[in-house]
Enzyme design. Structure first.
Site, short mmCIF file in Angstrom:
data_model
loop_
_atom_site.label_atom_id
_atom_site.label_comp_id
_atom_site.label_asym_id
_atom_site.label_seq_id
_atom_site.Cartn_x
_atom_site.Cartn_y
_atom_site.Cartn_z
N ASP A 72 -11.89 -20.45 34.86
CA ASP A 72 -11.89 -21.65 35.70
C ASP A 72 -13.15 -22.48 35.48
OD1 ASP A 72 -9.44 -21.02 36.73
OD2 ASP A 72 -10.21 -20.18 38.61
N TYR A 189 -16.07 -20.85 46.04
CA TYR A 189 -17.27 -20.49 46.82
C TYR A 189 -17.05 -20.69 48.32
CZ TYR A 189 -22.36 -20.14 47.59
OH TYR A 189 -23.62 -19.76 47.98
N GLN A 247 -22.61 -25.89 38.21
CA GLN A 247 -22.93 -26.14 36.80
C GLN A 247 -23.95 -27.26 36.61
OE1 GLN A 247 -19.03 -26.77 35.08
NE2 GLN A 247 -18.57 -24.58 34.98
#
Length: 295
Positions: A72, A189, A247
């Site tokens: 993912d 998350y 990221q």
């Protein structure tokens, strides 16, 4: 359904299994008459490929379809780049969970063939933009398909901040931070922080506090079109971070403002025709598939 002719391929680095799947995918696409374009980093693990190579940005301008081989996380990175080009993305799962990359390596050829023949379902997923400003001046920007997270970074100290939705004050909080999640990110998350699972078609955003210093703080679901503003307190003793999809990281400071709003472009995510969101939840999250499993 669209007819795909030029197919871009992006693979996650550092995995022998990914390279093996990339080779199979390349051979299958070529055998089916596709013009294959390899992302420039992906091309380095396929020596002697004799295919066109491009940057992700250029791929967005020439491809009809982009296939991501990885997990993912790999698809998240591609999604942020491809959404503005309105190009559909298909994921081949070589990761762990695979909520977004739902073609299995075992069924690779069958799954890709169905898509090339026009047998697939398409979903539109919205993304968010995050702007960090200091004294009114921009200091950082990022986009996210899953979530924008305010967190302490390497510090273990709490962050003091105020939350506003559509200009209206919601609360002041002292906590480890705040997760601002799309429906796509609600199974990531935000879920581990106690947030609700939201169906991907919902036009909503969930605000999930992280270990708040109160017993009454709960996740809040707001309109997907709402502008969310986080005012970091001037008296904070730490310099928190704003992370997009885990990221892209932006260094923030006491007194900074984080503004989050829906991105104008949406991701076109392709699934096999048998795709079922609830079946994916049962498989990935360990939900019972029948009453007999409960006894």
């Amino acid at each position: 359904m669209e007819q795909f002719r030029t197919v871009g391929v992006i693979g996650r680095m550092g995995s022998v299994k990914v390279v093996e799947t990339l080779r199979r995918l390349k051979q299958f696409l070529i055998a089916n008459g596709m013009h294959v374009v390899l992302e420039e980093t992906t091309a380095t693990v396929l020596p002697g490929h004799n295919l066109q190579v491009s940057s992700i940005k250029m791929m967005g301008e020439i491809a009809d379809l982009v296939i991501v081989v990885g997990g993912d996380g790999s698809l998240l990175g591609a999604a942020r780049e491809m959404a503005k080009f309105n190009i559909p993305i298909l994921g081949v799962n070589r990761g762990k969970l695979g909520f977004l990359t739902d073609i299995s390596p075992d069924g690779l050829e069958r799954g890709i063939e169905e898509v090339l023949e026009g047998r697939y379902v398409e979903e539109k997923r919205f993304l968010m933009d995050a702007f960090v400003r200091r004294d009114g001046e921009p200091v950082g920007f990022g986009s996210a398909l899953n979530d924008v997270v305010l967190h302490p970074g390497k510090s273990t100290r709490m962050i003091e901040f105020e939350l506003f939705v559509e200009g209206q004050f919601v609360y002041g909080q002292k906590s480890d931070g705040l997760i601002v999640s799309t429906p796509t990110g609600s199974t990531a998350y935000a879920l581990s922080a106690g947030g609700p699972i939201m169906h991907p078609r919902l036009d909503a955003v969930v605000l999930v506090p992280m270990f708040p210093h109160t017993l009454s703080s709960r996740p809040i679901v707001v309109d997907g079109k709402a502008e969310i503003k986080i005012q970091i307190g001037d008296e904070n003793g730490i310099y928190p971070q704003v992370s997009c999809d885990g990221q892209k990281h932006i260094a923030a400071a006491p007194g900074d403002t984080v503004t989050i709003r829906k991105k104008p472009h949406k991701l076109r995510l392709i699934h096999p025709t048998n795709h079922d969101f609830y079946a994916t939840c049962r498989e990935k999250l360990g939900w019972a598939s029948s009453l007999t499993m409960l006894h």
